[in-house]
Design an enzyme around this catalytic site. Structure first.
Site, PDB file in Angstrom:
ATOM      1  N   SER A 102      -0.998  -0.925  -4.703  1.00  0.00           N
ATOM      2  CA  SER A 102      -1.655   0.305  -5.141  1.00  0.00           C
ATOM      3  C   SER A 102      -1.370   1.408  -4.134  1.00  0.00           C
ATOM      4  O   SER A 102      -0.817   1.168  -3.057  1.00  0.00           O
ATOM      5  CB  SER A 102      -3.170   0.105  -5.273  1.00  0.00           C
ATOM      6  OG  SER A 102      -3.787   0.124  -4.009  1.00  0.00           O
ATOM      7  N   LEU A 124       4.023   0.122  -2.534  1.00  0.00           N
ATOM      8  CA  LEU A 124       3.990   0.205  -3.995  1.00  0.00           C
ATOM      9  C   LEU A 124       5.287   0.799  -4.522  1.00  0.00           C
ATOM     10  O   LEU A 124       5.907   0.263  -5.453  1.00  0.00           O
ATOM     11  CB  LEU A 124       2.792   1.048  -4.422  1.00  0.00           C
ATOM     12  CG  LEU A 124       2.762   1.531  -5.873  1.00  0.00           C
ATOM     13  CD1 LEU A 124       2.518   0.370  -6.831  1.00  0.00           C
ATOM     14  CD2 LEU A 124       1.671   2.593  -6.063  1.00  0.00           C
ATOM     15  N   GLU A 161       0.836  -1.188   0.000  1.00  0.00           N
ATOM     16  CA  GLU A 161       0.000   0.000   0.000  1.00  0.00           C
ATOM     17  C   GLU A 161       0.879   1.249   0.000  1.00  0.00           C
ATOM     18  O   GLU A 161       1.681   1.450   0.911  1.00  0.00           O
ATOM     19  CB  GLU A 161      -0.909   0.025   1.231  1.00  0.00           C
ATOM     20  CG  GLU A 161      -1.960  -1.078   1.239  1.00  0.00           C
ATOM     21  CD  GLU A 161      -2.940  -0.927   2.392  1.00  0.00           C
ATOM     22  OE1 GLU A 161      -2.625  -0.179   3.335  1.00  0.00           O
ATOM     23  OE2 GLU A 161      -4.007  -1.563   2.349  1.00  0.00           O
ATOM     24  N   CYS A 162       0.751   2.060  -1.016  1.00  0.00           N
ATOM     25  CA  CYS A 162       1.412   3.361  -1.109  1.00  0.00           C
ATOM     26  C   CYS A 162       2.940   3.234  -1.021  1.00  0.00           C
ATOM     27  O   CYS A 162       3.597   2.990  -2.023  1.00  0.00           O
ATOM     28  CB  CYS A 162       0.860   4.313  -0.059  1.00  0.00           C
ATOM     29  SG  CYS A 162       1.160   6.058  -0.451  1.00  0.00           S
ATOM     30  N   ALA A 163       3.510   3.371   0.170  1.00  0.00           N
ATOM     31  CA  ALA A 163       4.961   3.225   0.293  1.00  0.00           C
ATOM     32  C   ALA A 163       5.413   1.861  -0.205  1.00  0.00           C
ATOM     33  O   ALA A 163       6.464   1.734  -0.847  1.00  0.00           O
ATOM     34  CB  ALA A 163       5.386   3.422   1.746  1.00  0.00           C
TER      35      ALA A 163
END
Length: 825
Positions: A440, A343, A339-341
């Site tokens: 994502s 990704l 998630e985010c980082a």
């Protein structure tokens, strides 16, 4: 039952007034007074809870009606205030201004909205560095703007002269709100910020010292007794604490490891994420990608949450050993959520600095801030759910990833669709036939979407089973692999054959029961309610309500048993209905078979069961042997440290139910009953569990919501009504007569059932009829004659010459005996 939890919410007219400073300082000051304090943050913010955790010594948590259901917030508050130990007070930090929520949503998800959902009083923090008497007007407006808002006090922040404070305090008297404290200007206790807000506590070596100074300032400048009086003014909460074990279940008895990224580069994740994974039978293990050289031994899953890998890109890149290990594991199909980082870390590069390279994508910093909630739907089957899975996510980043999605028109290879656009990656790098990588920008609070946690845990358990050598299950059967545990009689009863293979006494329910089921379809617009069925079960067996649980037939009950318990030595008494063993094996348990002897008529003796067996499953009367074990034998097996599961699916077909334990108050005993056989409800799935209330509660915790349909619940209540039980007793007596008729018809042919049998079916050993024929020949010959019987070789302890024959009416039995005679001629 209402729960008393002293609590308050710290709010402000707008961002920048000092909510985090005051809330964190309050938490630390109250803890310094010897209180156990639980800290919460309204909204999706990950950084403030990090400071809360430093102040309280327990996880900081979020309350966000976007990411979780609004009705979950009070349960989540109670859970966070009870775990890891009960809190004396809960302090909730608000978000933005008091009434600032979703644009166009009339304050939805605002601090005022959340305070109402958890029924908590509000303390407003006001920065008075540029105001005097206007402070009172501002507070008055907050106090009166929205009916039901419970402002209970004011804390003045960034105060200058004492004269100014006196002026404001006097003006505030008109509002009726007390001034609980005054904090002076002190830049030394403010946390530094960066491009996404405050610097996370986990990245600041001086963070603990900052929190300590905050606590000292608040303790000196705020009336803590008055603050606690406000918190104690909160009314009791009628909600039930959120329980991760009620949301997910362990797919197997294994405890596979999930590596969870932590340290200075990965500081963001919801506390409930790990709690859900633990409840789903996994073991989260923290790793620091800045320093750890490899994934933990036995890693079966990887969770990469939020943080600032772009800030620590050089250090992350320097740890080439871990980058290579992760790349290899992901490529081999390790279930991975990023998630985010996470990704960014899995991309080839972040701002030209090499990263893991598991994703064929590049990440770069941009001047644009992306900050939004997203309504998400999975475009195709993925690691976190099947196609069509919906969730709400939150984005918070200044980077872009190129490419950032799969096929933008069809969503192929994308993690999510939102507003017609495809985002993120859903990939099957190992070619296993299903996605094992989900990456994502979206942060998702899994407490609001526990099915995502379950799906990930299922994949982790599957990976563990696929890649870890498993010890062979102990068995005293030399050919345990020859038995098809998934075989059922309906496979033998194909169209055009007279069905003696399925043990359902009637082809359809009686007309009055059909009317009950049909009437229940009018309620299908509402979720099923178990109240009446539970009362009927309890009344029928003379037990308390906490001892009963309606189920979707016996099959669901066996699955719940397999999920609820983790036995060291599970023993299934065979020959036995195969569903219990199949359920235990599917859950990852090792199963030992106790094979009863045909020479002794398949009768069980209590001393045959190993003393250290902590889960024992036995049928009574047993399918397929039809043997009715004595109640005293089963009672001798019961003990508090053992779970004894007695399958009484056919007990209602035995006149008087002489050996039933359903009404017995025995520790460690669970009795499983089915209404399928007597009432012709195979297609409806109606059954229940009766037993030790502590064990029943453990089954209840594993049962999916509304798993028993409204028609099945209505049928359960109807079939257990006094008149229906009398009808069932008459049917059992008739079955006894029909059973004798079948026994008498077969006796001249040399076929006799097992001696102690009482159920509405016969187990017949045909091996002595034609020793020169191959095993199983008679069943096949009967099929040629138009008759279906249940094959014996699928039951452990039996071979193909054993046949199970269901009892029907006398005419059918006579015709069947004639068919057997023709086969023998």
């Amino acid at each position: 039952m209402a729960t008393v939890l002293p609590r308050l919410v710290v709010t402000a007219p707008a961002s920048g007034h000092g909510k985090t400073t005051v809330a964190t300082g309050l938490m630390g000051a109250l803890r310094a007074e010897g209180l156990e304090v639980a800290g919460f943050k309204v909204g999706p913010d990950y950084i403030d809870p990090g400071y809360h955790a430093l102040a309280t010594g327990r996880p900081g948590r979020n309350l966000d009606p976007h990411l979780c259901r609004a009705d979950q917030l009070a349960p989540l508050l109670l859970h966070g205030s009870a775990f890891p130990e009960p809190a004396d007070v809960a302090v909730v930090e608000g978000v933005m201004g008091l009434f600032d929520g979703r644009m166009g949503g009339e304050g939805f998800a605002s601090t005022a909205h959340v305070a109402g959902l958890i029924d908590a009083p509000l303390v407003v923090v006001v920065d008075i560095s540029r105001m005097a008497r206007t402070t009172a007007a501002l507070v008055h407006g907050l106090h009166t703007f929205e009916p039901g808002t419970r402002l209970s006090g004011v804390i003045l922040n960034k105060a200058g002269s004492a004269r100014l404070v006196d002026e404001i305090t006097a003006a505030l008297e008109a509002t009726g709100l007390p001034v609980l404290g005054v904090l002076p200007r002190d830049a030394g206790i403010e946390a530094p910020s960066r491009h996404l807000g405050l610097v996370p506590a986990g990245e600041r070596e001086q963070a603990a010292e900052t929190v300590r100074r905050l606590a000292e300032q608040v303790s000196a400048q705020v009336d803590l007794s008055a603050v606690l009086a406000v918190a104690h003014g909160a009314p009791p909460l009628t909600a039930t604490a959120w329980d991760p074990a009620a949301e997910v279940h362990p797919p197997s008895a294994a405890r596979p490891r999930i590596a969870v990224a932590a340290g200075r580069a990965f500081t963001f994740r919801y506390a409930e994420t790990e709690e859900l994974l633990r409840a789903a039978g996994c073991e989260p293990v923290e790793i620091d990608p800045l320093v750890d050289q490899a994934l933990p031994e036995g890693t079966s899953g990887l969770y990469l949450g939020g943080g600032f890998p772009e800030v620590h890109a050089t250090e992350l890149s320097a740890n080439a050993a871990l980058r290579a290990d992760i790349a290899e594991a992901v490529a081999a199909g390790l279930p991975t959520v990023a998630e985010c980082a996470g990704l960014l870390y899995l991309c080839r590069r972040v701002d030209r600095v090499p990263m893991v390279g598991a994703l064929d994508a590049e990440a770069v910093m941009t001047p644009k801030l992306t900050l939004r909630y997203q309504a998400l739907v999975a475009p195709e089957d993925g690691l976190l759910g099947p196609a069509g899975t919906r969730a709400t996510g939150h984005e918070f980043h200044r980077t872009t990833v190129t490419p950032e999605r799969g096929d933008a028109t069809r969503g192929e290879g994308a993690a999510w669709l939102a507003d017609g656009h495809a985002y993120g990656f859903s990939l099957d790098p190992a070619g296993l036939g299903g996605a094992t990588l989900h990456a994502s920008y979206q942060h998702i609070h899994w407490a609001g979407h526990p099915r995502l946690a379950q799906r990930f845990a299922d994949a982790v358990h599957d990976h563990h089973a696929r890649t870890t050598p498993q010890p062979e299950a102990r068995s005293n059967s030399e050919h345990s692999d020859e038995h098809d545990l998934d075989h059922h009689g309906d496979r033998d009863a194909t169209e055009g054959l007279v069905d003696l293979a399925v043990n359902v006494s009637t082809a359809a329910p009686p007309r009055w029961l059909q009317d009950v089921v049909n009437a229940a379809t009018a309620t299908l617009g509402s979720y099923p309610r178990t109240d009446e069925a539970s009362k009927a079960i309890a009344a029928a067996h003379g037990v308390d309500l906490d001892r009963v649980l309606p189920t979707a037939g016996g099959a669901e009950a066996f699955t719940l048993v397999a999920r609820a318990f983790t036995p060291r030595r599970a023993v299934v008494v065979h020959p036995q209905f195969t569903e219990p063993e199949a359920a235990l094996l599917a859950a990852g348990h090792r199963v030992e078979r106790l094979l009863l002897s045909a020479d002794e008529g398949f009768v069980l003796h209590a001393d045959q069961v190993p003393e250290d067996a902590d889960l024992v499953v036995v049928g009574n009367p047993t399918n397929p042997t039809s043997v009715l074990h004595h109640a005293d034998t089963l009672r001798a097996l019961a003990r508090p440290e053992r779970v004894l599961v007695v399958d009484e699916a056919f007990m209602d077909a035995v006149p008087g139910e002489p050996a039933s334990l359903a009404a017995a108050d025995l520790p460690g005993v669970l009795v499983l009953r089915s209404l399928t056989k007597t009432w012709g409800l195979a297609g409806l799935r109606a059954g229940y569990v009766v037993g030790d209330p502590a064990l029943v509660e453990r089954l209840r915790a594993q049962q999916p919501p509304w798993s028993v349909s409204s028609p099945a619940l209505a049928a359960t209540a109807a079939c257990l009504a006094p008149a229906a039980r009398a009808e069932a007793a008459d049917a059992a007596s008739r079955l006894e007569g029909r059973r004798r008729a079948l026994v008498d018809a077969l006796a001249p042919l040399g076929l006799e059932p097992v001696a102690a049998s009482r159920a509405p079916f016969l187990l017949l050993d045909t091996s002595g009829l034609r020793p020169d024929r191959p095993r199983g020949w008679l069943r096949l010959a009967l099929r040629d004659q138009g008759w279906a019987v249940r094959r014996g070789e699928t039951f452990p302890g039996l071979h193909a010459d054993w046949l199970r024959v269901a009892v029907r009416d006398a005419e059918t039995s006579a015709a069947f005996a004639a068919a057997v005679a023709r086969c023998l001629a």
